[in-house]
Design a protein around this motif. Structure first.
Motif, PDB file in Angstrom:
ATOM      1  N   THR A  42       0.826  -1.203   0.000  1.00  0.00           N
ATOM      2  CA  THR A  42       0.000   0.000   0.000  1.00  0.00           C
ATOM      3  C   THR A  42       0.863   1.256   0.000  1.00  0.00           C
ATOM      4  O   THR A  42       0.581   2.222  -0.717  1.00  0.00           O
ATOM      5  CB  THR A  42      -0.942   0.004   1.214  1.00  0.00           C
ATOM      6  N   GLY A  43       1.927   1.234   0.793  1.00  0.00           N
ATOM      7  CA  GLY A  43       2.839   2.389   0.826  1.00  0.00           C
ATOM      8  C   GLY A  43       3.512   2.633  -0.507  1.00  0.00           C
ATOM      9  O   GLY A  43       3.603   3.779  -0.974  1.00  0.00           O
ATOM     10  N   VAL A  44       3.982   1.579  -1.141  1.00  0.00           N
ATOM     11  CA  VAL A  44       4.653   1.716  -2.441  1.00  0.00           C
ATOM     12  C   VAL A  44       3.674   2.216  -3.503  1.00  0.00           C
ATOM     13  O   VAL A  44       4.001   3.114  -4.284  1.00  0.00           O
ATOM     14  CB  VAL A  44       5.299   0.380  -2.863  1.00  0.00           C
ATOM     15  N   LEU A  45       2.472   1.656  -3.517  1.00  0.00           N
ATOM     16  CA  LEU A  45       1.480   2.094  -4.507  1.00  0.00           C
ATOM     17  C   LEU A  45       1.052   3.547  -4.258  1.00  0.00           C
ATOM     18  O   LEU A  45       0.905   4.326  -5.205  1.00  0.00           O
ATOM     19  CB  LEU A  45       0.263   1.177  -4.480  1.00  0.00           C
ATOM     20  N   GLY A  46       0.863   3.911  -2.994  1.00  0.00           N
ATOM     21  CA  GLY A  46       0.508   5.293  -2.677  1.00  0.00           C
ATOM     22  C   GLY A  46       1.610   6.263  -3.083  1.00  0.00           C
ATOM     23  O   GLY A  46       1.342   7.329  -3.635  1.00  0.00           O
ATOM     24  N   PHE A  47       2.865   5.874  -2.803  1.00  0.00           N
ATOM     25  CA  PHE A  47       4.013   6.691  -3.199  1.00  0.00           C
ATOM     26  C   PHE A  47       4.045   6.876  -4.710  1.00  0.00           C
ATOM     27  O   PHE A  47       4.230   7.992  -5.210  1.00  0.00           O
ATOM     28  CB  PHE A  47       5.305   6.023  -2.712  1.00  0.00           C
ATOM     29  N   ALA A  48       3.835   5.794  -5.466  1.00  0.00           N
ATOM     30  CA  ALA A  48       3.871   5.862  -6.922  1.00  0.00           C
ATOM     31  C   ALA A  48       2.741   6.734  -7.476  1.00  0.00           C
ATOM     32  O   ALA A  48       2.964   7.544  -8.389  1.00  0.00           O
ATOM     33  CB  ALA A  48       3.787   4.462  -7.518  1.00  0.00           C
ATOM     34  N   VAL A  49       1.550   6.600  -6.904  1.00  0.00           N
ATOM     35  CA  VAL A  49       0.413   7.405  -7.381  1.00  0.00           C
ATOM     36  C   VAL A  49       0.650   8.886  -7.103  1.00  0.00           C
ATOM     37  O   VAL A  49       0.435   9.739  -7.966  1.00  0.00           O
ATOM     38  CB  VAL A  49      -0.907   6.923  -6.741  1.00  0.00           C
ATOM     39  N   LEU A  50       1.120   9.208  -5.896  1.00  0.00           N
ATOM     40  CA  LEU A  50       1.376  10.607  -5.565  1.00  0.00           C
ATOM     41  C   LEU A  50       2.518  11.185  -6.397  1.00  0.00           C
ATOM     42  O   LEU A  50       2.458  12.333  -6.837  1.00  0.00           O
ATOM     43  CB  LEU A  50       1.681  10.757  -4.082  1.00  0.00           C
ATOM     44  N   LEU A  51       3.536  10.386  -6.630  1.00  0.00           N
ATOM     45  CA  LEU A  51       4.649  10.848  -7.461  1.00  0.00           C
ATOM     46  C   LEU A  51       4.183  11.099  -8.891  1.00  0.00           C
ATOM     47  O   LEU A  51       4.558  12.101  -9.507  1.00  0.00           O
ATOM     48  CB  LEU A  51       5.793   9.832  -7.436  1.00  0.00           C
ATOM     49  N   ALA A  53       1.099  11.831  -9.819  1.00  0.00           N
ATOM     50  CA  ALA A  53       0.139  12.941  -9.844  1.00  0.00           C
ATOM     51  C   ALA A  53       0.818  14.285  -9.619  1.00  0.00           C
ATOM     52  O   ALA A  53       0.491  15.264 -10.289  1.00  0.00           O
ATOM     53  CB  ALA A  53      -0.936  12.719  -8.786  1.00  0.00           C
ATOM     54  N   ARG A  54       1.767  14.337  -8.690  1.00  0.00           N
ATOM     55  CA  ARG A  54       2.405  15.613  -8.336  1.00  0.00           C
ATOM     56  C   ARG A  54       3.694  15.874  -9.095  1.00  0.00           C
ATOM     57  O   ARG A  54       4.156  17.000  -9.155  1.00  0.00           O
ATOM     58  CB  ARG A  54       2.711  15.652  -6.835  1.00  0.00           C
ATOM     59  N   ARG A  55       4.330  14.809  -9.581  1.00  0.00           N
ATOM     60  CA  ARG A  55       5.614  14.899 -10.289  1.00  0.00           C
ATOM     61  C   ARG A  55       6.684  15.569  -9.432  1.00  0.00           C
ATOM     62  O   ARG A  55       7.556  16.265  -9.940  1.00  0.00           O
ATOM     63  CB  ARG A  55       5.469  15.634 -11.603  1.00  0.00           C
ATOM     64  N   SER A  56       6.592  15.358  -8.110  1.00  0.00           N
ATOM     65  CA  SER A  56       7.537  15.965  -7.186  1.00  0.00           C
ATOM     66  C   SER A  56       7.520  15.204  -5.870  1.00  0.00           C
ATOM     67  O   SER A  56       6.518  14.614  -5.501  1.00  0.00           O
ATOM     68  CB  SER A  56       7.165  17.422  -6.933  1.00  0.00           C
ATOM     69  N   LEU A  57       8.641  15.245  -5.165  1.00  0.00           N
ATOM     70  CA  LEU A  57       8.727  14.640  -3.841  1.00  0.00           C
ATOM     71  C   LEU A  57       8.763  15.702  -2.744  1.00  0.00           C
ATOM     72  O   LEU A  57       9.031  15.396  -1.584  1.00  0.00           O
ATOM     73  CB  LEU A  57       9.975  13.764  -3.741  1.00  0.00           C
ATOM     74  N   ARG A  62       8.520  18.019   3.245  1.00  0.00           N
ATOM     75  CA  ARG A  62       7.823  18.868   4.205  1.00  0.00           C
ATOM     76  C   ARG A  62       7.161  18.047   5.300  1.00  0.00           C
ATOM     77  O   ARG A  62       7.047  18.491   6.442  1.00  0.00           O
ATOM     78  CB  ARG A  62       6.785  19.727   3.488  1.00  0.00           C
ATOM     79  N   ALA A  63       6.729  16.843   4.976  1.00  0.00           N
ATOM     80  CA  ALA A  63       6.073  15.990   5.963  1.00  0.00           C
ATOM     81  C   ALA A  63       7.013  15.618   7.099  1.00  0.00           C
ATOM     82  O   ALA A  63       6.592  15.499   8.247  1.00  0.00           O
ATOM     83  CB  ALA A  63       5.536  14.729   5.299  1.00  0.00           C
ATOM     84  N   PHE A  64       8.285  15.450   6.818  1.00  0.00           N
ATOM     85  CA  PHE A  64       9.240  15.070   7.853  1.00  0.00           C
ATOM     86  C   PHE A  64       9.542  16.213   8.818  1.00  0.00           C
ATOM     87  O   PHE A  64      10.085  15.984   9.890  1.00  0.00           O
ATOM     88  CB  PHE A  64      10.544  14.572   7.234  1.00  0.00           C
ATOM     89  N   HIS A  65       9.182  17.428   8.458  1.00  0.00           N
ATOM     90  CA  HIS A  65       9.451  18.582   9.312  1.00  0.00           C
ATOM     91  C   HIS A  65       8.222  19.005  10.134  1.00  0.00           C
ATOM     92  O   HIS A  65       8.226  20.070  10.728  1.00  0.00           O
ATOM     93  CB  HIS A  65       9.967  19.753   8.467  1.00  0.00           C
ATOM     94  N   GLN A  66       7.197  18.184  10.167  1.00  0.00           N
ATOM     95  CA  GLN A  66       5.996  18.484  10.936  1.00  0.00           C
ATOM     96  C   GLN A  66       6.119  17.867  12.323  1.00  0.00           C
ATOM     97  O   GLN A  66       6.922  16.965  12.546  1.00  0.00           O
ATOM     98  CB  GLN A  66       4.769  17.936  10.225  1.00  0.00           C
ATOM     99  N   PRO A  67       5.328  18.335  13.286  1.00  0.00           N
ATOM    100  CA  PRO A  67       5.357  17.733  14.625  1.00  0.00           C
ATOM    101  C   PRO A  67       5.061  16.235  14.573  1.00  0.00           C
ATOM    102  O   PRO A  67       4.297  15.770  13.721  1.00  0.00           O
ATOM    103  CB  PRO A  67       4.244  18.468  15.371  1.00  0.00           C
ATOM    104  N   TRP A  68       5.635  15.480  15.486  1.00  0.00           N
ATOM    105  CA  TRP A  68       5.518  14.030  15.467  1.00  0.00           C
ATOM    106  C   TRP A  68       4.073  13.551  15.591  1.00  0.00           C
ATOM    107  O   TRP A  68       3.705  12.518  15.063  1.00  0.00           O
ATOM    108  CB  TRP A  68       6.366  13.414  16.583  1.00  0.00           C
ATOM    109  N   TRP A  69       3.233  14.313  16.281  1.00  0.00           N
ATOM    110  CA  TRP A  69       1.865  13.886  16.520  1.00  0.00           C
ATOM    111  C   TRP A  69       0.965  14.084  15.311  1.00  0.00           C
ATOM    112  O   TRP A  69      -0.172  13.613  15.294  1.00  0.00           O
ATOM    113  CB  TRP A  69       1.288  14.597  17.730  1.00  0.00           C
ATOM    114  N   MET A  70       1.439  14.772  14.307  1.00  0.00           N
ATOM    115  CA  MET A  70       0.630  14.967  13.108  1.00  0.00           C
ATOM    116  C   MET A  70       0.775  13.784  12.194  1.00  0.00           C
ATOM    117  O   MET A  70       0.043  13.548  11.305  1.00  0.00           O
ATOM    118  CB  MET A  70       1.015  16.241  12.391  1.00  0.00           C
TER     119      MET A  70
END
Length: 70
Positions: A42-51, A53-57, A62-70
């Motif tokens: 599921t993670g690999v497929l989600g990563f591929a679909v988002l990549l 669709a967005r053509r960017s990582l 930005r997700a790694f720089h958010q608070p841990w609880w998010m």
């Protein structure tokens, strides 16, 4: 309205199929292994679909720089 009904029906059928397939896979390789495989796939497929669709990582960075609880 008809599209929503079709999507709802498809989701219900897909959920039933997923339960049956995961049950069989769990019997063959073990429940935790089947769960790990499902999560990884599921993670690999989600990563591929988002990549695709967005053509960017950039969003992942930005997700790694958010608070841990998010």
């Amino acid at each position: 309205m008809a599209a929503a009904a079709v999507l709802t029906l498809a989701a219900g059928i897909a959920g039933s199929v997923q339960v049956a397939l995961m049950s069989r896979l769990g019997e063959r390789i073990g429940v935790l292994e089947a769960l790990a495989f499902s999560v990884a796939l599921t993670g690999v497929l989600g990563f591929a679909v988002l990549l695709a669709a967005r053509r960017s990582l950039a969003g992942y960075g930005r997700a790694f720089h958010q608070p841990w609880w998010m």
